[in-house]
Scaffold this motif. Sequence first.
Motif, PDB file in Angstrom:
ATOM      1  N   UNK A 261       0.835  -1.194   0.000  1.00 48.94           N
ATOM      2  CA  UNK A 261       0.000   0.000   0.000  1.00 48.94           C
ATOM      3  C   UNK A 261       0.882   1.262   0.000  1.00 48.94           C
ATOM      4  N   UNK A 262       0.405   2.343  -0.628  1.00 47.40           N
ATOM      5  CA  UNK A 262       1.182   3.593  -0.618  1.00 47.40           C
ATOM      6  C   UNK A 262       1.345   4.105   0.810  1.00 47.40           C
ATOM      7  N   UNK A 263       2.535   4.646   1.101  1.00 40.45           N
ATOM      8  CA  UNK A 263       2.788   5.194   2.425  1.00 40.45           C
ATOM      9  C   UNK A 263       3.016   4.152   3.502  1.00 40.45           C
ATOM     10  N   UNK A 264       3.337   2.911   3.098  1.00 38.00           N
ATOM     11  CA  UNK A 264       3.565   1.835   4.084  1.00 38.00           C
ATOM     12  C   UNK A 264       4.967   1.982   4.674  1.00 38.00           C
ATOM     13  N   UNK A 265       5.040   2.213   5.976  1.00 37.52           N
ATOM     14  CA  UNK A 265       6.324   2.395   6.641  1.00 37.52           C
ATOM     15  C   UNK A 265       7.060   1.079   6.869  1.00 37.52           C
TER      16      UNK A 265
END
Length: 295
Positions: A261-265
């Motif tokens: 997912x976008x922005x997955x740390x």
Amino acid sequence: MLAEEKQVGKIIKGIGGFYYVKPRSSDEIVECKARGLLRHHKIVPTVGDEVVIQSDNPGEWTIESVEPRKNIFVRPPVANVDIGLIVFSMTSPKPNLLLLDKLLISSEIQNVEPLICFTKKDLASPEQEETLRKIYSKTPYKLFFFSDTDLDIMDEIAHEISHKTAFMAGPSGVGKSTMANNLCSNQTMETGTLSQKLKSGKHTTRHVELLKMRSGGFLLDTPGFSSYKLSEYIKAEELREYFPEFSRGECRFKSCLHQGEPGCQILEALKAGDISETRYEHYLYLLEEIKKEQR
């Protein structure tokens, strides 16, 4: 012990409707039967239970009540476990790290603190040890690497689990029985892959018993724990909570399952080397396994 006094103790063995309780105030082991009221309430005393016992007649003790449990396992039946010794060999057999991770998760689900124990260090290369260290040093779990002759490391493990109730889990042939014999005082587990009774082909009935450890506390005498189906205990979106090295609440989306997912740390931490690739791959595998079984 005074017969008219109530005592609080721990069930260390149960055979044929009789329970053997070690009171907190004594080293004496007391044979008890369960009060009929417990059966009426469908409460079955289990090895590891903290119980209140009382004697109405000299030499005859009954279990009056069972204290609230921290946890309970079905196979083997035991309650109130504090520590899980997750035992794998470094080689011969090669460690199945997916199974190891499932056992770590299974322990955490039951509120048991796992310690990772890698045996047969004398048979492994420094490179094999370093590989395992890199994978699990990024977790908060305590790691132990040792051989049968490494008594200092065994003393460290004994200190870690002193005055606790512990079990062992892991495949056969990794040295669990040898390790247990070191940890326990004046009591032994049978070593070897097959007991003499099993070799003879006779049917034997095993009972569950807690063995007193030399550092205090108890060790379950049946090293037969295995991981269970995770899908029966947790949902797919809960799995991430059982990988303690995964940061919490830092991803762009609260519902992030760390699958790209976008922005997955977590993916950023993986790229930075802060999370083991092996552990992350196991997370993805188990995530899909749980999703499939829960459909």
